[in-house]
Design a protein around this motif. Structure first.
Motif, PDB file in Angstrom:
ATOM      1  N   UNK A   1       0.863  -1.175   0.000  1.00 18.21           N
ATOM      2  CA  UNK A   1       0.000   0.000   0.000  1.00 18.21           C
ATOM      3  C   UNK A   1       0.899   1.224   0.000  1.00 18.21           C
ATOM      4  N   UNK A   2       0.730   2.065  -1.006  1.00 15.69           N
ATOM      5  CA  UNK A   2       1.546   3.269  -1.122  1.00 15.69           C
ATOM      6  C   UNK A   2       2.738   3.035  -2.033  1.00 15.69           C
ATOM      7  N   UNK A   3       3.617   4.008  -2.074  1.00 18.67           N
ATOM      8  CA  UNK A   3       4.792   3.982  -2.934  1.00 18.67           C
ATOM      9  C   UNK A   3       6.012   3.523  -2.125  1.00 18.67           C
ATOM     10  N   UNK A   4       6.703   2.461  -2.564  1.00 17.96           N
ATOM     11  CA  UNK A   4       7.896   2.024  -1.820  1.00 17.96           C
ATOM     12  C   UNK A   4       8.911   3.162  -1.703  1.00 17.96           C
ATOM     13  N   UNK A   5       9.508   3.272  -0.558  1.00 15.02           N
ATOM     14  CA  UNK A   5      10.516   4.298  -0.325  1.00 15.02           C
ATOM     15  C   UNK A   5       9.942   5.570   0.273  1.00 15.02           C
ATOM     16  N   UNK A   6       8.621   5.676   0.370  1.00 13.29           N
ATOM     17  CA  UNK A   6       8.030   6.857   0.985  1.00 13.29           C
ATOM     18  C   UNK A   6       7.612   6.529   2.405  1.00 13.29           C
ATOM     19  N   UNK A   7       7.333   7.565   3.184  1.00 16.97           N
ATOM     20  CA  UNK A   7       7.006   7.342   4.598  1.00 16.97           C
ATOM     21  C   UNK A   7       5.659   6.649   4.780  1.00 16.97           C
ATOM     22  N   UNK A   8       4.746   6.789   3.829  1.00 15.82           N
ATOM     23  CA  UNK A   8       3.430   6.180   3.970  1.00 15.82           C
ATOM     24  C   UNK A   8       3.343   4.760   3.456  1.00 15.82           C
TER      25      UNK A   8
END
Length: 160
Positions: free
Chosen positions: A119-126
């Motif tokens: 869920x979300x973009x790998x490498x981002x905080x979310x």
């Protein structure tokens, strides 16, 4: 080809005259490879390479000063480099509403018995994984398995 005594003598004579294997083949009506193979089997003397016919040896190369290292250019990411596209002017464009799917909130629980759907973009905080209860024998929960596993079409339906 049957190599008769006359054919062998003619091959040896043409070889001694210094003709190329292709020329010998043309004169005898056979392929160049047949000439090469028979010459090899007869142990005829090696021919000088047609590429290196220089009788005079080449002078040693002159050492040069090392070239300066080129400065690396910073290129934009590949997906930003695109060919220019002609775009028609837009008159009062209304942005389309994004499609939002409702999935359960990401749970912090992980392990062999949790849904692995990202869920979300790998490498981002979310970024996280679903963490829901997976289906038996599958790495995803029921909702995400429905997205991940698509039933293939029956190819017999396409046959006419």
């Amino acid at each position: 080809m049957d190599w008769t005594a006359e054919a062998i003598e003619r091959l040896k004579a043409l070889w001694a005259e210094g003709h190329s294997t292709a020329e010998i083949g043309r004169r005898m009506g056979i392929s160049k490879n047949a000439v090469v193979g028979k010459a090899h089997r007869l142990n005829l003397p090696a021919r000088p390479s047609p590429i290196r016919r220089d009788a005079v040896p080449r002078p040693a190369p002159v050492p040069r000063a090392p070239r300066p290292m080129p400065v690396a250019r910073q290129l934009p990411p590949p997906m930003l480099r695109a060919a220019p596209v002609a775009v028609a002017p837009v008159v009062a464009a209304v942005p389309a509403a994004p499609v939002v799917r409702a999935f359960p909130a990401a749970r912090p629980r992980f392990g062999s018995r949790s849904c692995c759907w990202p869920i979300g973009e790998p490498g981002t905080s979310g970024f996280s994984f679903c963490g829901g209860e997976p289906m038996a024998g599958k790495p995803y929960c029921t909702e995400h398995a429905a997205l991940a596993y698509v039933k293939p079409r029956d190819r017999r339906e396409d046959a006419a």
